[in-house]
Scaffold this motif. Sequence first.
Motif, mmCIF file in Angstrom:
data_model
loop_
_atom_site.group_PDB
_atom_site.id
_atom_site.type_symbol
_atom_site.label_atom_id
_atom_site.label_comp_id
_atom_site.label_asym_id
_atom_site.label_seq_id
_atom_site.Cartn_x
_atom_site.Cartn_y
_atom_site.Cartn_z
ATOM 1 N N TRP A 84 0.804 -1.222 0.000
ATOM 2 C CA TRP A 84 0.000 0.000 0.000
ATOM 3 C C TRP A 84 0.846 1.285 0.000
ATOM 4 N N SER A 85 2.115 1.169 -0.362
ATOM 5 C CA SER A 85 2.932 2.382 -0.500
ATOM 6 C C SER A 85 2.623 3.051 -1.835
ATOM 7 N N LYS A 86 3.042 4.299 -1.969
ATOM 8 C CA LYS A 86 2.723 5.077 -3.156
ATOM 9 C C LYS A 86 4.000 5.581 -3.825
ATOM 10 N N ALA A 87 3.955 5.652 -5.163
ATOM 11 C CA ALA A 87 5.069 6.178 -5.948
ATOM 12 C C ALA A 87 4.822 7.621 -6.360
ATOM 13 N N ALA A 101 -5.454 11.940 -5.303
ATOM 14 C CA ALA A 101 -5.064 10.949 -6.308
ATOM 15 C C ALA A 101 -3.690 10.393 -5.958
ATOM 16 N N ALA A 102 -3.483 9.100 -6.235
ATOM 17 C CA ALA A 102 -2.192 8.479 -5.948
ATOM 18 C C ALA A 102 -2.053 7.183 -6.726
ATOM 19 N N LEU A 103 -0.806 6.898 -7.112
ATOM 20 C CA LEU A 103 -0.465 5.652 -7.787
ATOM 21 C C LEU A 103 0.492 4.875 -6.888
ATOM 22 N N GLY A 104 0.115 3.661 -6.541
ATOM 23 C CA GLY A 104 0.958 2.876 -5.646
ATOM 24 C C GLY A 104 0.838 1.398 -5.894
ATOM 25 N N ILE A 105 1.194 0.625 -4.869
ATOM 26 C CA ILE A 105 1.216 -0.830 -4.989
ATOM 27 C C ILE A 105 0.451 -1.431 -3.817
ATOM 28 N N ASN A 122 -0.864 -4.735 -1.274
ATOM 29 C CA ASN A 122 -0.135 -5.781 -0.551
ATOM 30 C C ASN A 122 0.014 -7.047 -1.383
ATOM 31 N N LEU A 123 -0.724 -7.138 -2.498
ATOM 32 C CA LEU A 123 -0.612 -8.270 -3.408
ATOM 33 C C LEU A 123 0.220 -7.925 -4.632
ATOM 34 N N ARG A 124 0.967 -6.841 -4.552
ATOM 35 C CA ARG A 124 1.837 -6.363 -5.638
ATOM 36 C C ARG A 124 1.041 -6.047 -6.913
ATOM 37 N N GLU A 125 -0.082 -5.372 -6.738
ATOM 38 C CA GLU A 125 -0.841 -4.854 -7.874
ATOM 39 C C GLU A 125 -0.677 -3.338 -7.891
ATOM 40 N N PHE A 126 -0.447 -2.766 -9.068
ATOM 41 C CA PHE A 126 -0.508 -1.319 -9.165
ATOM 42 C C PHE A 126 -1.943 -0.876 -8.900
ATOM 43 N N GLN A 127 -2.095 0.165 -8.079
ATOM 44 C CA GLN A 127 -3.419 0.719 -7.817
ATOM 45 C C GLN A 127 -3.385 2.219 -8.087
ATOM 46 N N TRP A 128 -4.333 2.700 -8.876
ATOM 47 C CA TRP A 128 -4.525 4.134 -9.078
ATOM 48 C C TRP A 128 -5.833 4.509 -8.409
ATOM 49 N N THR A 129 -5.770 5.415 -7.474
ATOM 50 C CA THR A 129 -6.974 5.884 -6.782
ATOM 51 C C THR A 129 -7.132 7.368 -7.032
ATOM 52 N N GLU A 130 -8.351 7.805 -7.342
ATOM 53 C CA GLU A 130 -8.563 9.213 -7.676
ATOM 54 C C GLU A 130 -9.954 9.652 -7.255
ATOM 55 N N ILE A 131 -10.045 10.929 -6.962
ATOM 56 C CA ILE A 131 -11.333 11.596 -6.807
ATOM 57 C C ILE A 131 -11.513 12.451 -8.048
ATOM 58 N N GLY A 132 -12.516 12.139 -8.840
ATOM 59 C CA GLY A 132 -12.717 12.849 -10.087
ATOM 60 C C GLY A 132 -13.182 14.280 -9.878
ATOM 61 N N ASP A 166 3.472 8.108 0.162
ATOM 62 C CA ASP A 166 2.044 8.378 0.251
ATOM 63 C C ASP A 166 1.849 9.668 1.064
ATOM 64 N N TRP A 167 0.607 10.162 1.096
ATOM 65 C CA TRP A 167 0.259 11.345 1.883
ATOM 66 C C TRP A 167 -1.141 11.120 2.445
#
Length: 824
Positions: free
Chosen positions: A504-507, A532-536, A538-548, A614-615
Amino acid sequence: MKRSLLTKSLAIGLAATVAATLAPRPTQAEAAEGDRSAFTLAVLPDTQFYSRYADSNFLPEYGTTPFHEQTAWIAENADELNIPFAVHVGDVVDVVGQESGWRAADESMQNLDDAGVPYAILAGNHDVRNASNSVVDTDYDLANEPFLDTFPVDRAEAHDTFGGADPTGLNRFSIFEAEGQQYLVLSLNWRVSDATLAWASDVLDAHSELPTIIASHDIISIQNDGVTGETSPNGERLWDALINDNDQVFLTLNGHYHGSAKVERQNAAGNTVTQILTDHQMAYEGGNGYMNLLEFDITNGEINVNTLSPWVVSKPEDKLTSYDTPVLTGANEQYSIPVDFESRFAGFTTVEPAQSDLSARAIEILTEGFNGAPESALAAAGNEHDYVQAEGTLAHWQLTGDAGEVAEGQLFDDLAGDSDLYREAIDASGSATAQPGNVTIVDSAQTYSPSQQAVCFNDSSRERFSYLTTAPDAAVNNADLSGGYTIETFLMLDDEWAADVNGWSKALTRSGNRSLIEGMPWSQWDYTASPAALGISNLREFQWTEIGEDATRGDKTNWSGEILTGTWSHVALVNDAETETTVMYVNGAPVLRTAQDTFGMSFNEGMPWILGSDWVDDGATNGWHGCIGETRIVDRPLEAAEWLTARPDVSAFSAEAAVDGDTVLLSGEGLPNAEIRIDDPSVAEQAEAVMAVQADARATVGDDGSWSAQLSAAQLAEGANAEGAVTLTLAQAFGERASEAVSVVVQVADAETPGDSDEPGDSDEPGDSDGPGESDPTAPTSDDAEADGDLPETGMSAGLPALIVAVAVLLAGFGLMRLRRVDS
């Protein structure tokens, strides 16, 4: 209407109804002299995403689904490949309450029903209402379980292989026959009760003479290396209760854990139990239709495991990508398991041997007529400038510098404007344990990144982190992305990445607090995280989360498949305001889980973009453990032809030549930051004098797309041919990636006249031709040439007695090289 739930209690005497008197089986040596005795078991791993995205993605795009193509292929080839049975290992659907998912699964498995191919199917954690580890099958409200609505016991009873079910109906057994031998398949629910284990034990006792396969969703897992298998806690429970003391169990099948793995354990009798895990759900297109075929080669004493995809070969060629390989041959994807069937199961018998090599025939059937994806058009960048300039670029960071430690406050230029990045001071970062050496520049990058450097964040964790940040007044902080956007970056996870430390860390983060955005609804997860954030995960999946742009719609996410450590990935996030979707592309391939009902991006004014952490809760946390490469933010959706992985057309340049006194002026248009080379050695017959002049004449195209260079006409004249011309060669290049050389003929001296000499009395006065004081009245004048239209036809300038410039056509798309004369 719900199908009625029918259950069968175990009758110990059932064994008599399925037993058969079978002819003695020849020895392996005897069988080897003739045809092979073999059959194929089909195994369907997690189909959850095929079901979930059937209506939204697969059917609109392809007109079919991977799940449907898998079962249709099994049904079509069951006779030729001697497939007597198929096993589905659970997670039939992704969202247990989604009716469309169950409908898609129902229709897909109906292919086997219609063809009369018997199968076993079981419930995984996504197929039950409550997947908690502490909730077991006897705790369920059985009347409210969709799995039993779609796959009730009476549907299983339609196949003559069905043996019985436990009182819940979720646990069942089947007996199929292949090559004269009966096999027991015991299918168990995601989490089983002690009562179910007792029922299963009774089934094994009643059929102790039958070699047995146990299928359940969770038996063995896979380690972080993506290769090594290990028994899961639930698998250990099944081992202790059912497998270890029942020597007839020789094989287990499961999914759930992402990847492919194999474990071989010794049971209490000292015999080997092979345990196979297959789950491709986090791969391209939710698994890309991969399934297992297990060829039981009785004659040669082995089980041959193959991983193949009927879905890949069903796709139109124009939709194929580099991920579309019909047969996988990697670790734990294609291999053989030695099994001495005669000694392991002395009661084996056989009738007629099967046809030839079934594994080879399966692959032959699958790949017949398949030509594969077109070759990739991607090319490595020639240098750091070799990328397509994208209109609307708000920030572009290449993260370059001297390899080694990044000092606090060290700047990384924004190539697009005034939104530079710098390393935040450790004291201001919020991490009490960060060290100066935690951030370094390395000479490493993904193949198609124009910049071949990156910044790595070392020894990161939730508490130990450092990051790069834009200044509080950087223009990109308040960027309006309401019209859509494209965010690109290159990412790599460190080989020492661990889920419990780095999950769950973020790049890349657009920092802030989404709970402060007007209209943002409360959510259980990440309510005070950044917009908005792009990270990984715990299952090593890239995750992009955003508020539109419309925050009232809440959080929207994209998820990739499983990402390997130590491997670079290009990630592109493309938000299209017209379609209201955000698509994540990993190495050019779109991930299956598209974010929908979203456009643009909300933000907190004045909050910076940060790379490396992350923030959350108004502060940095959870550092990225790995490297981040070149990163770009554009205020519109881009096609792949404009991404950083695409290369601009180096042939797109133009030039014109002019003479000013003793100088030949070359100028034209090209690609910003490209080099115009005038010393291409492809014209080998050039005089050394010409080469020497050209060697100093390299021009760089400016940001406005123009370039210019100057050559010495007098020096060029030293290498002129008998007609007074020299040939220049031009090319546009980014490093080693260059256009084809284009020849330019320049007239730098009068042509030599036969008989000319330096004898006394000869005159070189202007106007002399045949003799002293004579002129040629027939020679065309400049005015005559213009009147006859010669200049437009030939592309040549006339009128200068000593310096006349002529050129060849340069490049299609730019027309003729233009010539102009500067009189002095």
